[in-house]
Design a protein around this motif. Structure first.
Motif, PDB file in Angstrom:
ATOM      1  N   UNK A  26       0.817  -1.209   0.000  1.00  0.00           N
ATOM      2  CA  UNK A  26       0.000   0.000   0.000  1.00  0.00           C
ATOM      3  C   UNK A  26       0.854   1.264   0.000  1.00  0.00           C
ATOM      4  N   UNK A  27       2.036   1.206   0.587  1.00  0.00           N
ATOM      5  CA  UNK A  27       2.885   2.393   0.689  1.00  0.00           C
ATOM      6  C   UNK A  27       3.737   2.640  -0.554  1.00  0.00           C
ATOM      7  N   UNK A  28       3.675   1.744  -1.545  1.00  0.00           N
ATOM      8  CA  UNK A  28       4.456   1.928  -2.770  1.00  0.00           C
ATOM      9  C   UNK A  28       3.988   3.167  -3.534  1.00  0.00           C
ATOM     10  N   UNK A  29       4.918   3.840  -4.214  1.00  0.00           N
ATOM     11  CA  UNK A  29       4.516   4.921  -5.124  1.00  0.00           C
ATOM     12  C   UNK A  29       3.629   4.363  -6.239  1.00  0.00           C
ATOM     13  N   UNK A  30       2.922   5.249  -6.944  1.00  0.00           N
ATOM     14  CA  UNK A  30       1.899   4.828  -7.903  1.00  0.00           C
ATOM     15  C   UNK A  30       2.387   3.821  -8.950  1.00  0.00           C
ATOM     16  N   UNK A  31       3.416   4.141  -9.723  1.00  0.00           N
ATOM     17  CA  UNK A  31       3.824   3.247 -10.818  1.00  0.00           C
ATOM     18  C   UNK A  31       4.281   1.869 -10.333  1.00  0.00           C
ATOM     19  N   UNK A  32       5.170   1.795  -9.344  1.00  0.00           N
ATOM     20  CA  UNK A  32       5.530   0.458  -8.863  1.00  0.00           C
ATOM     21  C   UNK A  32       4.333  -0.299  -8.283  1.00  0.00           C
ATOM     22  N   UNK A  33       3.450   0.403  -7.576  1.00  0.00           N
ATOM     23  CA  UNK A  33       2.270  -0.233  -7.000  1.00  0.00           C
ATOM     24  C   UNK A  33       1.373  -0.784  -8.093  1.00  0.00           C
TER      25      UNK A  33
END
Length: 83
Positions: A26-33
């Motif tokens: 959940x804490x990943x930045x948008x693109x990696x998430x």
């Protein structure tokens, strides 16, 4: 999102390791998430992810590598802090 804000998140997971993993994802930045979720949860291949996200396959590889590294570091950090 900073994982520190997620310390008490995901109480529905009884196992601490699952809570750590959920917080890390959940804490990943948008693109990696987005790349990670499409790959892991929707079962898409790199080419399909690239097409859906409008990026190159090489960029998908980079974002997934970034996501995996950040997930591992986040889980380790949470465990060290006793979360």
């Amino acid at each position: 999102m900073n994982e520190a804000f997620l310390r008490n998140a995901f109480p529905e997971y009884e196992q601490p390791e699952l809570r750590r993993l959920a917080r890390a994802i959940y804490s990943l930045p948008y693109l990696p998430n987005r790349a990670f979720c499409l790959w892991r949860f929707e079962g898409l291949r790199y080419e399909q992810i690239a097409e859906r996200m409008g990026i190159s396959v090489r960029r998908v590889e980079k974002e997934l590598g970034c996501a995996m590294g950040m997930i591992v570091r986040s889980r380790d950090r949470q465990e060290r802090k006793g979360w």
